[in-house]
Design a protein around this motif. Sequence first.
Motif, PDB file in Angstrom:
ATOM      1  N   SER A 156      -1.139  35.523   1.602  1.00 16.73           N
ATOM      2  CA  SER A 156      -0.097  35.628   2.471  1.00 16.73           C
ATOM      3  C   SER A 156       0.828  34.321   2.556  1.00 16.73           C
ATOM      4  O   SER A 156       0.361  33.332   1.784  1.00 16.73           O
ATOM      5  CB  SER A 156      -0.248  36.100   3.889  1.00 16.73           C
ATOM      6  OG  SER A 156      -1.218  35.071   4.573  1.00 16.73           O
ATOM      7  N   TYR A 157       1.753  34.212   3.302  1.00 19.72           N
ATOM      8  CA  TYR A 157       2.613  32.858   3.364  1.00 19.72           C
ATOM      9  C   TYR A 157       3.226  32.587   4.771  1.00 19.72           C
ATOM     10  O   TYR A 157       2.928  33.496   5.738  1.00 19.72           O
ATOM     11  CB  TYR A 157       3.783  32.803   2.443  1.00 19.72           C
ATOM     12  CG  TYR A 157       4.834  33.888   2.760  1.00 19.72           C
ATOM     13  CD1 TYR A 157       5.844  33.759   3.967  1.00 19.72           C
ATOM     14  CD2 TYR A 157       4.790  35.283   2.137  1.00 19.72           C
ATOM     15  CE1 TYR A 157       6.788  34.702   4.164  1.00 19.72           C
ATOM     16  CE2 TYR A 157       5.588  36.231   2.406  1.00 19.72           C
ATOM     17  CZ  TYR A 157       6.602  35.888   3.422  1.00 19.72           C
ATOM     18  OH  TYR A 157       7.853  37.025   3.834  1.00 19.72           O
TER      19      TYR A 157
ATOM     20  N   CYS B 255      11.019  35.761  -1.920  1.00 21.19           N
ATOM     21  CA  CYS B 255      10.771  36.310  -3.258  1.00 21.19           C
ATOM     22  C   CYS B 255       9.400  35.984  -3.893  1.00 21.19           C
ATOM     23  O   CYS B 255       9.055  34.880  -3.994  1.00 21.19           O
ATOM     24  CB  CYS B 255      11.965  35.976  -4.271  1.00 21.19           C
ATOM     25  SG  CYS B 255      13.611  36.966  -3.641  1.00 21.19           S
ATOM     26  N   LEU B 256       8.659  37.140  -4.501  1.00 21.07           N
ATOM     27  CA  LEU B 256       7.564  36.877  -5.297  1.00 21.07           C
ATOM     28  C   LEU B 256       7.553  37.373  -6.790  1.00 21.07           C
ATOM     29  O   LEU B 256       7.816  38.432  -6.910  1.00 21.07           O
ATOM     30  CB  LEU B 256       6.230  37.346  -4.605  1.00 21.07           C
ATOM     31  CG  LEU B 256       4.943  37.500  -5.194  1.00 21.07           C
ATOM     32  CD1 LEU B 256       4.436  36.023  -5.328  1.00 21.07           C
ATOM     33  CD2 LEU B 256       4.312  38.489  -4.587  1.00 21.07           C
TER      34      LEU B 256
ATOM     35  N   ASP C 235      10.145  40.436  -6.860  1.00 17.12           N
ATOM     36  CA  ASP C 235      10.349  41.352  -5.652  1.00 17.12           C
ATOM     37  C   ASP C 235      10.326  40.752  -4.256  1.00 17.12           C
ATOM     38  O   ASP C 235       9.915  39.568  -4.080  1.00 17.12           O
ATOM     39  CB  ASP C 235       9.275  42.383  -5.754  1.00 17.12           C
ATOM     40  CG  ASP C 235       9.584  43.137  -6.895  1.00 17.12           C
ATOM     41  OD1 ASP C 235      10.607  43.774  -7.212  1.00 17.12           O
ATOM     42  OD2 ASP C 235       8.402  43.416  -7.470  1.00 17.12           O
TER      43      ASP C 235
ATOM     44  N   TRP D  70       9.137  39.853  -0.698  1.00 18.36           N
ATOM     45  CA  TRP D  70       7.650  39.821  -0.349  1.00 18.36           C
ATOM     46  C   TRP D  70       7.718  40.146   1.148  1.00 18.36           C
ATOM     47  O   TRP D  70       8.330  39.329   2.009  1.00 18.36           O
ATOM     48  CB  TRP D  70       6.977  38.629  -0.678  1.00 18.36           C
ATOM     49  CG  TRP D  70       5.532  38.571  -0.333  1.00 18.36           C
ATOM     50  CD1 TRP D  70       4.847  39.546   0.062  1.00 18.36           C
ATOM     51  CD2 TRP D  70       4.594  37.363  -0.553  1.00 18.36           C
ATOM     52  NE1 TRP D  70       3.486  39.045   0.283  1.00 18.36           N
ATOM     53  CE2 TRP D  70       3.402  37.727  -0.286  1.00 18.36           C
ATOM     54  CE3 TRP D  70       4.674  36.270  -1.006  1.00 18.36           C
ATOM     55  CZ2 TRP D  70       2.268  37.219  -0.326  1.00 18.36           C
ATOM     56  CZ3 TRP D  70       3.625  35.365  -1.265  1.00 18.36           C
ATOM     57  CH2 TRP D  70       2.243  35.948  -0.938  1.00 18.36           C
ATOM     58  N   ASN D  71       7.232  41.339   1.886  1.00 10.44           N
ATOM     59  CA  ASN D  71       7.253  41.558   3.081  1.00 10.44           C
ATOM     60  C   ASN D  71       6.414  40.837   3.755  1.00 10.44           C
ATOM     61  O   ASN D  71       5.068  40.832   3.284  1.00 10.44           O
ATOM     62  CB  ASN D  71       7.029  43.137   3.299  1.00 10.44           C
ATOM     63  CG  ASN D  71       7.093  43.612   4.618  1.00 10.44           C
ATOM     64  OD1 ASN D  71       6.782  42.744   5.680  1.00 10.44           O
ATOM     65  ND2 ASN D  71       7.417  44.612   4.786  1.00 10.44           N
TER      66      ASN D  71
ATOM     67  N   ASN E 299       2.939  42.423   4.405  1.00  9.88           N
ATOM     68  CA  ASN E 299       2.196  43.172   3.495  1.00  9.88           C
ATOM     69  C   ASN E 299       1.668  41.936   2.758  1.00  9.88           C
ATOM     70  O   ASN E 299       2.041  41.436   1.599  1.00  9.88           O
ATOM     71  CB  ASN E 299       2.993  43.974   2.729  1.00  9.88           C
ATOM     72  CG  ASN E 299       3.510  45.052   3.622  1.00  9.88           C
ATOM     73  OD1 ASN E 299       2.818  45.530   4.624  1.00  9.88           O
ATOM     74  ND2 ASN E 299       4.471  45.955   3.353  1.00  9.88           N
TER      75      ASN E 299
ATOM     76  N   TRP F  72      -0.634  40.035  -0.193  1.00 12.37           N
ATOM     77  CA  TRP F  72      -0.819  40.226  -1.627  1.00 12.37           C
ATOM     78  C   TRP F  72      -2.077  40.632  -1.887  1.00 12.37           C
ATOM     79  O   TRP F  72      -2.812  39.592  -1.470  1.00 12.37           O
ATOM     80  CB  TRP F  72      -0.137  39.251  -2.432  1.00 12.37           C
ATOM     81  CG  TRP F  72       0.171  39.722  -4.073  1.00 12.37           C
ATOM     82  CD1 TRP F  72       1.234  40.422  -4.702  1.00 12.37           C
ATOM     83  CD2 TRP F  72      -0.553  39.346  -5.075  1.00 12.37           C
ATOM     84  NE1 TRP F  72       1.011  40.548  -5.949  1.00 12.37           N
ATOM     85  CE2 TRP F  72      -0.219  39.831  -6.149  1.00 12.37           C
ATOM     86  CE3 TRP F  72      -1.620  38.553  -5.423  1.00 12.37           C
ATOM     87  CZ2 TRP F  72      -0.462  39.960  -7.632  1.00 12.37           C
ATOM     88  CZ3 TRP F  72      -2.266  38.415  -6.488  1.00 12.37           C
ATOM     89  CH2 TRP F  72      -1.835  39.004  -7.649  1.00 12.37           C
TER      90      TRP F  72
ATOM     91  N   VAL G  78       6.859  31.755  -5.905  1.00  9.33           N
ATOM     92  CA  VAL G  78       7.341  32.206  -4.610  1.00  9.33           C
ATOM     93  C   VAL G  78       8.528  31.101  -4.259  1.00  9.33           C
ATOM     94  O   VAL G  78       8.461  29.829  -4.385  1.00  9.33           O
ATOM     95  CB  VAL G  78       6.054  31.987  -3.630  1.00  9.33           C
ATOM     96  CG1 VAL G  78       6.777  32.682  -2.302  1.00  9.33           C
ATOM     97  CG2 VAL G  78       4.773  32.745  -4.173  1.00  9.33           C
TER      98      VAL G  78
END
Length: 649
Positions: free
Chosen positions: A449-450, A460-461, A481, A483-484, A487, A489, A503
């Motif tokens: 996560s971030y 964006c990831l 895409d 990155w929610n 959610n 990764w 990222v």
Amino acid sequence: MAADGGETAVAVAASIPASSNARARAASLGLQRTSATGALSTLNTASEVLRLFGAYLRTPAQQITPQRVSGWLLGDAGAPKPTSQALQAALLLVPGMPLPSGWGLSISSSGLGWAARVVLVGVHADVTDLLQPTPPALHAAGVSAATFAAASAVGPVALLPSGSQVAEGGSIYAVSAGAMVVCWTMGTPAAPPSDPACGCSPAPLPTGLQTDVHLKARGCSNVGLAGEILSRSLAVDPPAGPVTFTPTGGILPEGAPLTAAAPDADWLCLAHTTDGSDPAEPNCGATAGECLGVGALPQDTLAAPLPSQPPQPMQLRGRGCAWPGGSGPSAAHAVTLLSTPALQYQSAPLQDRGLVPEGATVQVVATGASKVCVTTSGELATCACLASTASVTISTGSQWVSAIACAGAVASRPAVWSLRIAPVPQSPVLQLTPPATVNGLVLGAALLSYAGVLGAVRVCLAVDLAPVQALCTASGCAGGDAWNPHNPWAFAARPAGPVTLVVQACGGAGEHSPTVQATYTVVPVAETPTFSPAGVAVVASQRVTIAAAHTDSLCLTTDKSVPVCGPAPGACTTGTLLPVPGAWVAETDATLQARACAWGAGGHSGVASAVYRVVNAPPAPTLSPPPGVVADGTHIAAVAVGADVVCVA
């Protein structure tokens, strides 16, 4: 021309040209419809006309001795001359008008307008009351005035022009039905003349009128009959004078009014261009308020438009129009347009409440200006600045910007913007769960996560992007895409081996964080063990093999307890440590549970379970009769106590 004449009068609407003003009049009379091609078609026929007026003809009280009624229909110069058939159709539409047994109709025209001589045969004398004053059906056909009289009678005087004005230098035309001569007297509106008396010598009405007059006129027959006296004042209407424009020249700010005026004009026709080309010549139409020419409009005020790009002077042409006085001369005018300042960021227009990144430089643009003055202090800009400002750097917080375009002594409207400032987003901080790697290896079950993306509208990831590049665009992500943040990764979706992630945090005003690149080596989780044979009945001393991938140790329990790998390699907290593949020898019934242990990055597996039932092996079969020589057709039996099946070969 009884029935035939009626048919002709009505059906003539089909021959009126599509471009004629008579078409509009015929439409108002209900005589025609317009087809898809613009042609006219007849709605009423002679039979319909007879039906409309049949009741009138059948009324005994109105069956009076037919007479001959004659007269004149007049039209001003501003109205197109109708056809004879159109006038016949209009006469039949006058309420109460009977169908004549014969017609006589001829039309002539002059500079004053047109006149139609009409003879109606086989009608009663009261028809004159239906035709004067001019009924609406005739007005719709372009008739301005009418005079009618039965035999041995004199009708009223009809004039052209029919209104209260006459063009300067113009003349007057007078006619009276049934009269041999029109006697007249003329004075001024302030001093009207005496009433005219019959017995006058025929004399034409004066021409070249230059002053207002008051006219009295009556028709007189050769047998001493006199018609009613017409008394009318006519004002001389001069032609429109030359057009003047305000402001008279120079520079005109965008949106400021440019007005035109012409003495003695009833309306003005203006045409303009903003690309430097000459506008079309505006001309006055035949009716009040009508303008002819490409782009010519009846107006006397024009709001200055936005200057064209590249800037060109606005070219204008105007003409004053008077009715009936006539049109004036054409006048040309040119002005330089001064635009209201505009803001741009990265060549795109920036509106009030627009969003710009912190520290961004925005451009101030204006067309036709010698300088642009800008303030950011909260005060409206004025032209008092010493030097022109072309750009402004936006600081933190809501930024007030005011600008005004200046050209000599002329200034545009001040423009004001209140801008919203978007901070440049911080770079994402990547976080692993579990939070650490083992010897640079990432657990296959780990999640990424971030955090720390203050000021970002999205992140964006991209996975294994080569070459590494910026991901953020104005409205999405390029090469990756969105990155929610809710959610994480999952590394479990990747095969074992290295993976590179790129990222970037995206700002809402076009400014983005630097890209963050991270490479991880994924080690898969130990595979859940499998049993061979699977949980079934086994014979005593049979071996059950236990295998698992991505591991070299197993923890096994046979008492239904859950196996647990120890905290350090080579030991089980619960269960017996076995190598991979491991084995269990069946001695008694048991429930086996096994877990594959991987003390490296991959992690331990889940628990596999199998139930076994141990059975004893049956004795060797015995043959009956025993082995030896037997007679042909002897039945041989094989028996083994405890066996379910005996196989014989």
